[in-house]
Design a protein around this motif. Structure first.
Motif, PDB file in Angstrom:
ATOM      1  N   GLU A 194       0.795  -1.225   0.000  1.00  0.00           N
ATOM      2  CA  GLU A 194       0.000   0.000   0.000  1.00  0.00           C
ATOM      3  C   GLU A 194       0.823   1.268   0.000  1.00  0.00           C
ATOM      4  OE1 GLU A 194      -2.787  -0.146   3.198  1.00  0.00           O
ATOM      5  OE2 GLU A 194      -3.288  -2.254   2.859  1.00  0.00           O
ATOM      6  N   GLY A 195       2.142   1.150   0.176  1.00  0.00           N
ATOM      7  CA  GLY A 195       2.996   2.328   0.147  1.00  0.00           C
ATOM      8  C   GLY A 195       2.980   3.125   1.431  1.00  0.00           C
ATOM      9  N   VAL A 196       2.514   2.542   2.539  1.00  0.00           N
ATOM     10  CA  VAL A 196       2.503   3.269   3.811  1.00  0.00           C
ATOM     11  C   VAL A 196       3.923   3.293   4.378  1.00  0.00           C
ATOM     12  CG1 VAL A 196       0.123   2.590   4.234  1.00  0.00           C
ATOM     13  CG2 VAL A 196       1.982   1.216   5.172  1.00  0.00           C
ATOM     14  N   SER A 197       4.113   4.033   5.450  1.00  0.00           N
ATOM     15  CA  SER A 197       5.437   4.152   6.061  1.00  0.00           C
ATOM     16  C   SER A 197       5.921   2.801   6.565  1.00  0.00           C
ATOM     17  CB  SER A 197       5.399   5.151   7.231  1.00  0.00           C
ATOM     18  OG  SER A 197       5.047   6.437   6.764  1.00  0.00           O
ATOM     19  N   ALA A 198       7.223   2.588   6.429  1.00  0.00           N
ATOM     20  CA  ALA A 198       7.816   1.330   6.880  1.00  0.00           C
ATOM     21  C   ALA A 198       7.884   1.300   8.402  1.00  0.00           C
ATOM     22  CB  ALA A 198       9.210   1.155   6.289  1.00  0.00           C
ATOM     23  N   PRO A 199       7.660   0.149   9.025  1.00  0.00           N
ATOM     24  CA  PRO A 199       7.718   0.058  10.490  1.00  0.00           C
ATOM     25  C   PRO A 199       9.139   0.015  11.031  1.00  0.00           C
ATOM     26  CG  PRO A 199       7.239  -2.095   9.558  1.00  0.00           C
ATOM     27  CD  PRO A 199       7.235  -1.118   8.410  1.00  0.00           C
ATOM     28  N   ARG A 200      10.122  -0.203  10.175  1.00  0.00           N
ATOM     29  CA  ARG A 200      11.503  -0.359  10.649  1.00  0.00           C
ATOM     30  C   ARG A 200      12.232   0.985  10.580  1.00  0.00           C
ATOM     31  NH1 ARG A 200      14.898  -4.176  11.928  1.00  0.00           N
ATOM     32  NH2 ARG A 200      13.521  -5.887  11.283  1.00  0.00           N
ATOM     33  N   SER A 201      12.870   1.366  11.681  1.00  0.00           N
ATOM     34  CA  SER A 201      13.673   2.584  11.723  1.00  0.00           C
ATOM     35  C   SER A 201      15.133   2.297  12.054  1.00  0.00           C
ATOM     36  CB  SER A 201      13.108   3.569  12.757  1.00  0.00           C
ATOM     37  OG  SER A 201      13.124   2.994  14.057  1.00  0.00           O
ATOM     38  N   GLU A 202      15.453   1.057  12.416  1.00  0.00           N
ATOM     39  CA  GLU A 202      16.833   0.704  12.694  1.00  0.00           C
ATOM     40  C   GLU A 202      17.087  -0.754  12.361  1.00  0.00           C
ATOM     41  OE1 GLU A 202      16.884   1.528  17.040  1.00  0.00           O
ATOM     42  OE2 GLU A 202      17.724  -0.486  17.206  1.00  0.00           O
ATOM     43  N   LEU A 203      18.335  -1.065  12.123  1.00  0.00           N
ATOM     44  CA  LEU A 203      18.722  -2.456  11.892  1.00  0.00           C
ATOM     45  C   LEU A 203      20.185  -2.644  12.263  1.00  0.00           C
ATOM     46  CD1 LEU A 203      20.589  -2.707   9.077  1.00  0.00           C
ATOM     47  CD2 LEU A 203      18.367  -2.357   8.012  1.00  0.00           C
ATOM     48  N   VAL A 204      20.504  -3.851  12.651  1.00  0.00           N
ATOM     49  CA  VAL A 204      21.884  -4.245  12.926  1.00  0.00           C
ATOM     50  C   VAL A 204      22.430  -4.936  11.682  1.00  0.00           C
ATOM     51  CG1 VAL A 204      23.396  -5.708  14.312  1.00  0.00           C
ATOM     52  CG2 VAL A 204      21.506  -4.477  15.394  1.00  0.00           C
ATOM     53  N   TYR A 205      23.531  -4.430  11.163  1.00  0.00           N
ATOM     54  CA  TYR A 205      24.188  -5.088  10.042  1.00  0.00           C
ATOM     55  C   TYR A 205      24.924  -6.338  10.514  1.00  0.00           C
ATOM     56  CZ  TYR A 205      23.673  -0.746   7.278  1.00  0.00           C
ATOM     57  OH  TYR A 205      23.184   0.345   6.604  1.00  0.00           O
ATOM     58  N   GLN A 206      25.651  -6.166  11.600  1.00  0.00           N
ATOM     59  CA  GLN A 206      26.473  -7.265  12.081  1.00  0.00           C
ATOM     60  C   GLN A 206      27.053  -6.922  13.449  1.00  0.00           C
ATOM     61  OE1 GLN A 206      29.189  -9.748   9.573  1.00  0.00           O
ATOM     62  NE2 GLN A 206      30.793  -8.496  10.483  1.00  0.00           N
ATOM     63  N   ILE A 207      27.185  -7.945  14.285  1.00  0.00           N
ATOM     64  CA  ILE A 207      28.000  -7.880  15.496  1.00  0.00           C
ATOM     65  C   ILE A 207      28.840  -9.142  15.475  1.00  0.00           C
ATOM     66  CG2 ILE A 207      28.039  -7.799  18.005  1.00  0.00           C
ATOM     67  CD1 ILE A 207      25.299  -6.469  17.942  1.00  0.00           C
ATOM     68  N   ASP A 208      30.088  -9.027  15.082  1.00  0.00           N
ATOM     69  CA  ASP A 208      30.943 -10.191  14.857  1.00  0.00           C
ATOM     70  C   ASP A 208      31.916 -10.351  16.014  1.00  0.00           C
ATOM     71  OD1 ASP A 208      33.049 -11.979  13.888  1.00  0.00           O
ATOM     72  OD2 ASP A 208      32.097 -11.749  11.931  1.00  0.00           O
ATOM     73  N   GLN A 209      31.740 -11.430  16.753  1.00  0.00           N
ATOM     74  CA  GLN A 209      32.589 -11.668  17.917  1.00  0.00           C
ATOM     75  C   GLN A 209      33.978 -12.152  17.523  1.00  0.00           C
ATOM     76  OE1 GLN A 209      29.826 -14.516  19.509  1.00  0.00           O
ATOM     77  NE2 GLN A 209      29.058 -13.106  21.049  1.00  0.00           N
ATOM     78  N   LEU A 210      34.132 -12.653  16.297  1.00  0.00           N
ATOM     79  CA  LEU A 210      35.423 -13.156  15.855  1.00  0.00           C
ATOM     80  C   LEU A 210      36.261 -12.063  15.205  1.00  0.00           C
ATOM     81  CD1 LEU A 210      34.386 -16.632  14.385  1.00  0.00           C
ATOM     82  CD2 LEU A 210      35.158 -16.070  16.688  1.00  0.00           C
ATOM     83  N   ASP A 211      35.655 -11.312  14.287  1.00  0.00           N
ATOM     84  CA  ASP A 211      36.393 -10.245  13.585  1.00  0.00           C
ATOM     85  C   ASP A 211      36.451  -8.954  14.383  1.00  0.00           C
ATOM     86  OD1 ASP A 211      36.892 -11.935  11.489  1.00  0.00           O
ATOM     87  OD2 ASP A 211      35.223 -11.219  10.262  1.00  0.00           O
ATOM     88  N   GLY A 212      35.616  -8.851  15.426  1.00  0.00           N
ATOM     89  CA  GLY A 212      35.660  -7.664  16.269  1.00  0.00           C
ATOM     90  C   GLY A 212      35.095  -6.426  15.611  1.00  0.00           C
TER      91      GLY A 212
END
Length: 316
Positions: A194-212
């Motif tokens: 319907e083209g209404v506003s998206a519910p998402r305003s943030e996202l995590v790309y990555q939290i990598d415990q190995l590469d830091g």
């Protein structure tokens, strides 16, 4: 220390398949999909997840598809283009099967990438920065289209924020279903349909415990903490010149802050300009990190050698 296991990862339903060596997987997957559609009882719903192995390394394609791009001088790019055309043909065959079955007009089709292109293997993300397996937009921003019933604004472009985990609740909602419990994904069907506003305003790309390293986006601002990955830079489409030595260095800056609305190509690091914003985004990352499970060690129980050389579920 990492230990790498090798095994067959190819099944038809539950049964390992060892007889299709020599088949081009794009053609094989398309034939299987067409057979499923032809034999499907249209009085029942149908869900099909079809993750083509193309386009991906190794760069292999029947010669007739590569020959369609004789004007492309760079060999990796020429093969890559041929692989895209082979996949395009496969998608056409599948949609033709849906049409012949009489269910195309009641089918929702989603076609999406899962990451940016591998620039050292024929892919290209220009003018975005970076490469597959990096935290730059060239490695993380995907393209997609959706086709089918229920779209109020077909042929429109939508650049709202959406994460891969959103597809699950979105497709459930599109099919008229609902979900119980709390999940990470958000229902984006009203936005897409319907083209209404998206519910998402943030996202995590990555939290990598190995590469830091880690990255998060809130609103228009994206923070990268630690090494974003290699290669770095804005890599033009491949030509006769080899790409092996282009931009293959690690960016040593520890904090990157970008306004992706104003600077989607990530040229201007604002970390020193907005320290309070950096601190806020670092705090959000810390909140996510606090609820993450530890990265598991390799478990030899999953070794395919324990299952006749086949990757198998059930051992854990």
């Amino acid at each position: 220390m990492k230990h790498f296991y090798n095994g067959l990862d190819f099944r038809r339903s539950w049964n390992p398949v060892r007889t299709d060596n020599g088949s081009y997987s794009t053609h094989l997957f398309a034939r299987e999909a067409v057979d499923i559609i032809r034999s499907h009882d249209p009085t029942f719903p149908l869900f099909m997840y079809l993750p083509f192995q193309a386009v991906h390394m190794p760069l292999q394609v029947p010669q007739k598809y590569e020959d369609m791009y004789k004007d492309v001088q760079h060999s990796d790019r020429r093969k890559y283009c041929g692989m895209v055309s082979a996949m395009d043909e496969a998608v056409g065959n599948i949609t033709a099967a849906l049409r012949a079955k009489g269910i195309l007009d009641n089918t929702l089709i989603v076609f999406t990438s899962d990451n940016g292109g591998q620039t050292l293997s024929g892919g290209n993300n220009f003018p975005l920065r970076g490469n597959k397996a990096t935290l730059w937009e060239g490695g993380t921003r995907g393209a997609a289209f959706i086709h089918g019933p229920g779209l109020k604004y077909p042929k429109s472009i939508n650049s709202a924020l959406m994460h891969a985990v959103d597809w699950y609740p979105t497709l459930v909602a599109a099919a008229g279903g609902s979900l119980d419990g709390t999940i990470d994904g958000l229902n984006q069907w009203p936005m897409l349909s319907e083209g209404v506003s998206a519910p998402r305003s943030e996202l995590v790309y990555q939290i990598d415990q190995l590469d830091g390293n880690a990255a998060i986006r809130v609103g228009n601002y994206k923070l990268i903490v630690g090494p974003p990955g290699m290669p770095d830079g804005w890599i033009p489409p491949p030509s006769e010149q080899s790409l092996q030595n282009l931009h293959h260095y690690e960016n040593e800056t520890k904090l990157h802050l970008f306004n992706l609305k104003a600077d989607p190509t990530e040229h201007f690091n604002l970390a020193d300009v907005y320290p309070d914003l950096v601190a806020m985004l670092q705090n959000r990352l810390a909140q996510y990190r606090a609820v993450m499970p530890d990265y598991p060690d390799n478990d030899p129980r999953g070794d395919p050698a324990n299952f006749g050389g086949v990757w198998s579920p059930g051992w854990c």
